[in-house]
Design a protein around this motif. Structure first.
Motif, PDB file in Angstrom:
ATOM      1  N   GLU A 170       0.830  -1.206   0.000  1.00  0.00           N
ATOM      2  CA  GLU A 170       0.000   0.000   0.000  1.00  0.00           C
ATOM      3  C   GLU A 170       0.866   1.257   0.000  1.00  0.00           C
ATOM      4  O   GLU A 170       0.547   2.250  -0.649  1.00  0.00           O
ATOM      5  CB  GLU A 170      -0.930  -0.001   1.218  1.00  0.00           C
ATOM      6  CG  GLU A 170      -1.989  -1.098   1.168  1.00  0.00           C
ATOM      7  CD  GLU A 170      -2.921  -1.030   2.361  1.00  0.00           C
ATOM      8  OE1 GLU A 170      -2.741  -0.123   3.200  1.00  0.00           O
ATOM      9  OE2 GLU A 170      -3.811  -1.878   2.446  1.00  0.00           O
ATOM     10  N   ASP A 171       1.968   1.207   0.723  1.00  0.00           N
ATOM     11  CA  ASP A 171       2.860   2.367   0.777  1.00  0.00           C
ATOM     12  C   ASP A 171       3.488   2.643  -0.584  1.00  0.00           C
ATOM     13  O   ASP A 171       3.521   3.784  -1.052  1.00  0.00           O
ATOM     14  CB  ASP A 171       3.965   2.142   1.810  1.00  0.00           C
ATOM     15  CG  ASP A 171       3.423   2.132   3.225  1.00  0.00           C
ATOM     16  OD1 ASP A 171       2.322   2.679   3.432  1.00  0.00           O
ATOM     17  OD2 ASP A 171       4.079   1.567   4.115  1.00  0.00           O
ATOM     18  N   VAL A 172       4.001   1.581  -1.220  1.00  0.00           N
ATOM     19  CA  VAL A 172       4.714   1.774  -2.474  1.00  0.00           C
ATOM     20  C   VAL A 172       3.756   2.074  -3.624  1.00  0.00           C
ATOM     21  O   VAL A 172       4.135   2.701  -4.615  1.00  0.00           O
ATOM     22  CB  VAL A 172       5.596   0.547  -2.807  1.00  0.00           C
ATOM     23  CG1 VAL A 172       4.763  -0.602  -3.367  1.00  0.00           C
ATOM     24  CG2 VAL A 172       6.712   0.930  -3.774  1.00  0.00           C
ATOM     25  N   LEU A 173       2.485   1.651  -3.507  1.00  0.00           N
ATOM     26  CA  LEU A 173       1.511   1.911  -4.572  1.00  0.00           C
ATOM     27  C   LEU A 173       0.801   3.250  -4.406  1.00  0.00           C
ATOM     28  O   LEU A 173       0.081   3.685  -5.299  1.00  0.00           O
ATOM     29  CB  LEU A 173       0.468   0.780  -4.625  1.00  0.00           C
ATOM     30  CG  LEU A 173       0.986  -0.618  -4.961  1.00  0.00           C
ATOM     31  CD1 LEU A 173      -0.164  -1.615  -4.995  1.00  0.00           C
ATOM     32  CD2 LEU A 173       1.747  -0.635  -6.277  1.00  0.00           C
ATOM     33  N   LYS A 174       1.038   3.891  -3.274  1.00  0.00           N
ATOM     34  CA  LYS A 174       0.379   5.165  -3.009  1.00  0.00           C
ATOM     35  C   LYS A 174       0.787   6.194  -4.061  1.00  0.00           C
ATOM     36  O   LYS A 174       1.967   6.434  -4.319  1.00  0.00           O
ATOM     37  CB  LYS A 174       0.770   5.662  -1.612  1.00  0.00           C
ATOM     38  CG  LYS A 174      -0.022   6.881  -1.165  1.00  0.00           C
ATOM     39  CD  LYS A 174       0.322   7.241   0.272  1.00  0.00           C
ATOM     40  CE  LYS A 174      -0.493   8.441   0.751  1.00  0.00           C
ATOM     41  NZ  LYS A 174      -0.184   8.802   2.156  1.00  0.00           N
ATOM     42  N   ARG A 209       7.407  -7.927  -0.019  1.00  0.00           N
ATOM     43  CA  ARG A 209       8.275  -7.771  -1.179  1.00  0.00           C
ATOM     44  C   ARG A 209       9.023  -9.073  -1.416  1.00  0.00           C
ATOM     45  O   ARG A 209       9.494  -9.716  -0.479  1.00  0.00           O
ATOM     46  CB  ARG A 209       9.273  -6.630  -0.976  1.00  0.00           C
ATOM     47  CG  ARG A 209      10.159  -6.410  -2.212  1.00  0.00           C
ATOM     48  CD  ARG A 209      11.056  -5.213  -2.096  1.00  0.00           C
ATOM     49  NE  ARG A 209      11.887  -5.109  -3.289  1.00  0.00           N
ATOM     50  CZ  ARG A 209      12.780  -4.154  -3.504  1.00  0.00           C
ATOM     51  NH1 ARG A 209      12.955  -3.203  -2.599  1.00  0.00           N
ATOM     52  NH2 ARG A 209      13.496  -4.121  -4.621  1.00  0.00           N
ATOM     53  N   VAL A 210       9.120  -9.475  -2.704  1.00  0.00           N
ATOM     54  CA  VAL A 210       9.801 -10.726  -3.032  1.00  0.00           C
ATOM     55  C   VAL A 210      10.873 -10.486  -4.073  1.00  0.00           C
ATOM     56  O   VAL A 210      10.751  -9.625  -4.948  1.00  0.00           O
ATOM     57  CB  VAL A 210       8.804 -11.790  -3.540  1.00  0.00           C
ATOM     58  CG1 VAL A 210       7.896 -12.265  -2.418  1.00  0.00           C
ATOM     59  CG2 VAL A 210       7.969 -11.268  -4.716  1.00  0.00           C
ATOM     60  N   GLN A 211      11.942 -11.286  -3.982  1.00  0.00           N
ATOM     61  CA  GLN A 211      13.059 -11.235  -4.921  1.00  0.00           C
ATOM     62  C   GLN A 211      13.643 -12.623  -5.064  1.00  0.00           C
ATOM     63  O   GLN A 211      13.281 -13.552  -4.331  1.00  0.00           O
ATOM     64  CB  GLN A 211      14.141 -10.272  -4.423  1.00  0.00           C
ATOM     65  CG  GLN A 211      13.745  -8.801  -4.474  1.00  0.00           C
ATOM     66  CD  GLN A 211      14.869  -7.911  -3.939  1.00  0.00           C
ATOM     67  OE1 GLN A 211      15.013  -7.754  -2.742  1.00  0.00           O
ATOM     68  NE2 GLN A 211      15.634  -7.333  -4.841  1.00  0.00           N
TER      69      GLN A 211
END
Length: 251
Positions: free
Chosen positions: A28-32, A58-60
């Motif tokens: 939600e933070d990064v898509l804001k 987050r995945v990597q």
């Protein structure tokens, strides 16, 4: 419904990336302030553009590849006001979407023109000392998996490949896992990660004969020793396609 097709472009590219683990963050933070992009999803590595699961994690690296290989997600890009992609969200597919994807993969195989060619003869011995010769296997379906223990995409596939072995355990299907790893390496590896294929160590000559240059590579050989299917690299549809071809040859 070809939701997984967009993943196939990027699977081979990320297959051999190093594994990184990141602290959990909120999607939600990064898509804001971002909006869903209509641009086609192209190559991504999980580092230059952050990738999140629907729940916010987050995945990597390995975790990212496992999410892709599962066939349970579809990537959705989010961009800023200037049209720059800033984040990718792996949206969880519904059960219907997953079922539709598998059916689409089967339809694709049914519509695809099959180029049949003779399989190259081989004679190999598994880690338990049992020998397999293609000439002696005539009349059986033979499924080959070229892999090695340090190949991350290869390891991701193993649980699903094991299910195929279980499914066809009462049929004339022989599953061979062919690797250049030596017996000692495999004896250390297999107790930690079960692989139900008959494992063939030190198989460099067979690997060379089949001109294997990327891993994993899968080949299905019919009862007349002809190759009817082959694929390489990490692909969410691989196991479905192997399954389709085995089932078709049985019936």
């Amino acid at each position: 419904m070809k939701l997984n097709n967009k993943l196939k472009v990027i699977l081979f590219t990320i297959a051999m990336l190093p594994v990184h683990f990141m602290a959990q963050s909120s999607s939600e933070d990064v898509l804001k302030g971002l909006k869903k992009s209509e641009k086609p999803v192209r190559q991504f590595d999980g580092e230059s553009i952050p990738i999140y699961l629907s729940g916010g994690k987050r995945v990597q690296g390995m975790e990212m590849m496992e999410a892709i290989q599962s066939g349970n997600y579809t990537p959705e890009q989010y961009e800023d006001e200037n049209g720059n992609v800033k984040a990718i969200l792996f949206r969880k597919l519904t059960e219907k979407e997953i079922a539709d994807n598998k059916e689409d993969a089967r339809k694709e195989m049914a519509e695809k023109k099959v180029e049949i060619k003779p399989a190259k003869d081989f004679s190999v011995t598994d880690i338990h000392g049992k020998s397999y010769n293609l000439k002696d296997l005539k009349g059986k379906i033979v499924v080959l998996n070229f892999w090695f223990t340090k190949c991350k995409p290869c390891l991701i596939e193993i649980p699903e490949l094991n299910k195929l072995v279980d499914k066809y355990s009462q049929k004339d299907v022989v599953f061979l896992g062919i690797t250049f790893d030596n017996k000692k390496v495999l004896q250390n590896f297999l107790p930690k990660k079960e692989f139900k294929y008959h494992i063939i160590p030190n198989a460099k000559s067979t690997i060379s004969k089949y001109q294997i240059s990327s891993y994993p590579t899968h080949i299905v050989i019919d009862k007349n020793s002809n190759i009817v299917f082959s694929s390489n690299g990490l692909d969410p549809d691989t196991v479905t396609k192997i399954d389709y071809n085995i089932d078709k040859l049985i019936h």
